[in-house]
Design a protein around this motif. Structure first.
Motif, PDB file in Angstrom:
ATOM      1  N   ARG A   1       0.860  -1.188   0.000  1.00 49.44           N
ATOM      2  CA  ARG A   1       0.000   0.000   0.000  1.00 49.44           C
ATOM      3  C   ARG A   1       0.893   1.233   0.000  1.00 49.44           C
ATOM      4  N   THR A   2       0.494   2.224  -0.790  1.00 47.86           N
ATOM      5  CA  THR A   2       1.220   3.488  -0.805  1.00 47.86           C
ATOM      6  C   THR A   2       0.833   4.276   0.448  1.00 47.86           C
ATOM      7  N   PRO A   3       1.566   5.352   0.753  1.00 48.55           N
ATOM      8  CA  PRO A   3       1.188   6.163   1.918  1.00 48.55           C
ATOM      9  C   PRO A   3      -0.248   6.690   1.840  1.00 48.55           C
ATOM     10  N   LYS A   4      -0.778   6.864   0.641  1.00 49.63           N
ATOM     11  CA  LYS A   4      -2.165   7.321   0.489  1.00 49.63           C
ATOM     12  C   LYS A   4      -3.163   6.165   0.553  1.00 49.63           C
ATOM     13  N   GLY A   5      -2.686   4.934   0.693  1.00 46.03           N
ATOM     14  CA  GLY A   5      -3.566   3.783   0.833  1.00 46.03           C
ATOM     15  C   GLY A   5      -3.892   3.040  -0.445  1.00 46.03           C
ATOM     16  N   TYR A   6      -3.268   3.434  -1.556  1.00 46.22           N
ATOM     17  CA  TYR A   6      -3.534   2.751  -2.826  1.00 46.22           C
ATOM     18  C   TYR A   6      -2.788   1.416  -2.866  1.00 46.22           C
ATOM     19  N   ALA A   7      -3.427   0.412  -3.447  1.00 45.68           N
ATOM     20  CA  ALA A   7      -2.789  -0.891  -3.600  1.00 45.68           C
ATOM     21  C   ALA A   7      -1.832  -0.840  -4.796  1.00 45.68           C
ATOM     22  N   ARG A   8      -0.673  -1.440  -4.643  1.00 40.25           N
ATOM     23  CA  ARG A   8       0.316  -1.489  -5.723  1.00 40.25           C
ATOM     24  C   ARG A   8       0.866  -2.907  -5.823  1.00 40.25           C
ATOM     25  N   ARG A   9       1.122  -3.331  -7.063  1.00 39.69           N
ATOM     26  CA  ARG A   9       1.776  -4.614  -7.311  1.00 39.69           C
ATOM     27  C   ARG A   9       3.120  -4.344  -7.950  1.00 39.69           C
ATOM     28  N   GLU A  10       4.088  -5.171  -7.615  1.00 37.25           N
ATOM     29  CA  GLU A  10       5.395  -5.053  -8.239  1.00 37.25           C
ATOM     30  C   GLU A  10       5.906  -6.453  -8.553  1.00 37.25           C
ATOM     31  N   CYS A  11       6.442  -6.605  -9.752  1.00 37.15           N
ATOM     32  CA  CYS A  11       6.983  -7.888 -10.199  1.00 37.15           C
ATOM     33  C   CYS A  11       8.309  -8.151  -9.473  1.00 37.15           C
ATOM     34  N   LYS A  12       8.407  -9.287  -8.796  1.00 34.33           N
ATOM     35  CA  LYS A  12       9.637  -9.622  -8.061  1.00 34.33           C
ATOM     36  C   LYS A  12      10.811  -9.839  -9.010  1.00 34.33           C
ATOM     37  N   THR A  13      10.564 -10.439 -10.175  1.00 31.11           N
ATOM     38  CA  THR A  13      11.636 -10.680 -11.139  1.00 31.11           C
ATOM     39  C   THR A  13      12.221  -9.354 -11.608  1.00 31.11           C
ATOM     40  N   CYS A  14      11.377  -8.416 -11.974  1.00 28.50           N
ATOM     41  CA  CYS A  14      11.853  -7.099 -12.420  1.00 28.50           C
ATOM     42  C   CYS A  14      12.578  -6.374 -11.286  1.00 28.50           C
ATOM     43  N   ARG A  15      12.077  -6.505 -10.087  1.00 24.72           N
ATOM     44  CA  ARG A  15      12.730  -5.841  -8.950  1.00 24.72           C
ATOM     45  C   ARG A  15      14.126  -6.413  -8.713  1.00 24.72           C
ATOM     46  N   ARG A  16      14.230  -7.739  -8.767  1.00 22.48           N
ATOM     47  CA  ARG A  16      15.553  -8.374  -8.604  1.00 22.48           C
ATOM     48  C   ARG A  16      16.515  -7.910  -9.683  1.00 22.48           C
ATOM     49  N   GLU A  17      16.031  -7.867 -10.938  1.00 24.89           N
ATOM     50  CA  GLU A  17      16.875  -7.432 -12.052  1.00 24.89           C
ATOM     51  C   GLU A  17      17.288  -5.972 -11.884  1.00 24.89           C
TER      52      GLU A  17
END
Length: 158
Positions: free
Chosen positions: A134-150
């Motif tokens: 969740r962002t500080p404003k409360g919005y839901a966010r998804r992030e790809c773990k593969t892209c984050r690792r890369e």
């Protein structure tokens, strides 16, 4: 059932077009706000909310009123031109959370983002490959773990 003032109900119904029948949308003939929603009463409350309160039940705290007729109409342009915003047929109205309301309408970004099955790089959003936060404003966010690792790996290599 809540006590309904018959004069208020009569004044409300006088501004509703029910000519198309019980199953059709009942367009609000009274005033509308700049967003295209009907308004009723001195407080300028949403006519669809008033319809729900008068003909169904009180709206639970924190709930929005969803026009279910809008969710099934694939020809609706959305936005202020949406004819469903003026619908006050109580059988077309449902009390839902704001999140449910946004996810149901194909005209909203939350609806489009929730429908995505892969990230921009083509990796599938699975429970094993997705960070949810969740962002500080409360919005839901998804992030790809593969892209984050890369991304983090490329920063470490610099």
């Amino acid at each position: 059932m809540n006590a309904v003032n018959p004069l208020r109900l009569r004044a409300f119904i006088a501004q509703v077009d029910t000519a198309a029948g019980l199953d059709a949308c009942w367009p609000w003939r009274g005033h509308t706000n700049p967003d295209g929603y009907g308004i009723f009463g001195k407080s300028g409350g949403g006519a669809h909310r008033v319809a729900y309160q008068l003909m169904v039940r009180p709206i639970p705290d924190g709930m929005s009123i969803d026009h279910t007729c809008h969710n099934t109409d694939t020809t609706c342009p959305g936005g202020i031109e949406c004819r469903h915003r003026r619908c006050v047929n109580p059988t077309h109205l449902e009390a839902v959370t704001q999140r449910q309301n946004l996810l149901r309408s194909r005209h909203t970004m939350p609806h489009h983002n929730a429908a995505k099955t892969h990230c921009r790089q083509g990796h599938e959003y699975t429970p094993q490959n997705t960070y949810s936060r969740r962002t500080p404003k409360g919005y839901a966010r998804r992030e790809c773990k593969t892209c984050r690792r890369e991304r983090l790996g490329s920063k470490a290599a610099q």
